[in-house]
Motif scaffolding. Structure first.
Motif, mmCIF file in Angstrom:
data_model
loop_
_atom_site.group_PDB
_atom_site.id
_atom_site.type_symbol
_atom_site.label_atom_id
_atom_site.label_comp_id
_atom_site.label_asym_id
_atom_site.label_seq_id
_atom_site.Cartn_x
_atom_site.Cartn_y
_atom_site.Cartn_z
ATOM 1 N N GLU A 190 0.853 -1.186 0.000
ATOM 2 C CA GLU A 190 0.000 0.000 0.000
ATOM 3 C C GLU A 190 0.889 1.235 0.000
ATOM 4 O OE1 GLU A 190 -3.474 0.625 2.919
ATOM 5 O OE2 GLU A 190 -1.889 1.936 3.703
ATOM 6 N N GLU B 297 -8.549 -4.892 -2.473
ATOM 7 C CA GLU B 297 -7.908 -3.717 -1.877
ATOM 8 C C GLU B 297 -7.617 -2.659 -2.926
ATOM 9 O OE1 GLU B 297 -7.457 -2.706 1.009
ATOM 10 O OE2 GLU B 297 -7.709 -4.442 2.311
ATOM 11 N N SER C 158 -9.445 0.977 -2.702
ATOM 12 C CA SER C 158 -8.645 2.187 -2.502
ATOM 13 C C SER C 158 -8.953 3.243 -3.561
ATOM 14 C CB SER C 158 -7.145 1.844 -2.519
ATOM 15 O OG SER C 158 -6.735 1.407 -3.796
#
Length: 362
Positions: free
Chosen positions: A139, A212, A216
């Motif tokens: 991330e 994810e 995001s």
């Protein structure tokens, strides 16, 4: 040169030592390995540096337990093998002041899964350099003033294939992570190029990475076009088995609410989940907390009438598409995620509007 020994898990390198800015992280600075002889300093030089009388250009802090490192805004270079063998390292915070990253600086740092990058307007290609050194899924938090953007990049692998007739080695990249990293070249992120890669990622990346990645982009929609937004929302509906299971296991109410309100679960689910039959996907463990909800809801929350047989199969035994929201509510109930289930029921009630409600007797 200063080398300070320690076993701290989180380290913030000071911006100044002896009144002078720290502009370089020295070779083998955080490595738990023994410092090569050419980098060792004698006691006299060490004392001079500590008192501020010597040449203070870099700092060395060693520790095998290091998990998080925050570099000061002055740092321009990270030395060779600076973090060599830091297996516990998970997070790196740095800015666009970095001009050079030495050879093997992050060799053996397989645990890094988060970068915090601050843009100060220097325009250096620091983030791309860092990502080029780290091939694992992670991330990225990009900060510029009060603005913050979160992006996810998958991992990739390099493999060498020998071209015998030409007597050369060809380098091949496996995984979409290499392509995603090319979107961080230059002074600004190429959001359109980043979003275009999702079509390829769906065929190569595991569902948890896709979940994810798509989440995001919906949460931080900087540079997100309507076409790309629609693509991410459609994936959540079609892959509700995988995405729903991922967020429900983590009890991530925030993610489920955001995706739901954006319309991410308003479509129809695919016949089968990735790599598993839909029947196998339905085998979610219940902890008992959702039994009352399931009994009160009935099997078809949206009031959908059952077909012949079990109501879920077409002729030939193939499972027919079902509303993604139905599936997600069923999963939430069986897994006992009551708060998430309440959120989904509230959304369902608002979505149905004035439709006639079904009544269930207990």
């Amino acid at each position: 040169m200063i080398r300070a020994w320690g076993e701290e898990e989180c380290v913030t390198v000071p911006e100044k030592l002896g009144g002078r800015p720290v502009v370089e992280i020295g070779p083998y600075a955080f490595s738990a390995a023994e410092l090569p002889r050419r980098f060792q300093v004698d006691e006299a030089e060490r004392k001079q540096t500590i008192t501020g009388e010597g040449n203070l250009n870099n700092i060395q802090i060693t520790g095998s337990r290091l998990q998080k490192i925050r570099l000061p805004d002055w740092v321009e270079a990270i030395g060779d093998y600076a973090f060599y063998g830091c297996r516990e390292l998970k997070e790196i915070a740095f800015s666009d002041s970095v001009l050079r990253i030495g050879s093997g600086a992050f060799m053996g740092c397989a645990g890094v899964d988060r970068l915090e990058f601050t843009q100060r307007g220097r325009g250096n290609n620091s983030l791309y350099q860092m990502l080029s050194e780290l091939r694992y899924a992670m991330e990225i938090r990009v900060r510029q003033g009060e603005k913050e953007q979160v992006l996810v990049v998958p991992e990739y692998y390099e493999s060498s294939v020998e071209n015998i007739p030409a007597r050369i080695l060809e380098l091949h990249y496996q995984g979409t992570g290499y392509g995603y990293r090319q979107c961080f070249r230059g002074k600004a992120v190429d959001y359109r190029g980043y979003d275009r890669l999702f079509g390829l990622a769906k065929s190569q990346e595991p569902s948890e990475v896709l979940a994810e990645l798509a989440y995001s982009r919906l949460k931080y929609p900087e540079g997100l076009s309507e076409e790309a937004k629609k693509m991410y929302l459609e994936w959540f509906s079609s892959a509700v088995w995988e995405a729903g299971e991922y967020f429900l296991k983590r009890d991530n109410l925030e993610a489920v609410r955001l995706i739901c309100e954006a319309g991410g679960f308003d479509g129809m689910a695919e016949h089968k989940g990735r790599g598993r039959s839909a029947g196998e996907n339905r085998k979610v463990l219940a902890d008992g907390a959702g039994d009352f909800y399931m009994a009160s809801m009935g099997e078809h929350v949206l009031g959908e009438e059952k077909a012949e047989g079990d109501g879920r199969q077409e002729n030939g035994g193939r499972e027919r598409p079902r509303p993604a929201l139905d599936i997600l509510m069923e999963m939430a109930g069986r897994m006992g995620r009551t708060e998430i289930l309440s959120c989904l029921m509230d959304y369902c009630h608002r979505k149905l509007g004035g439709r006639k409600k079904k009544v269930f007797e207990l």
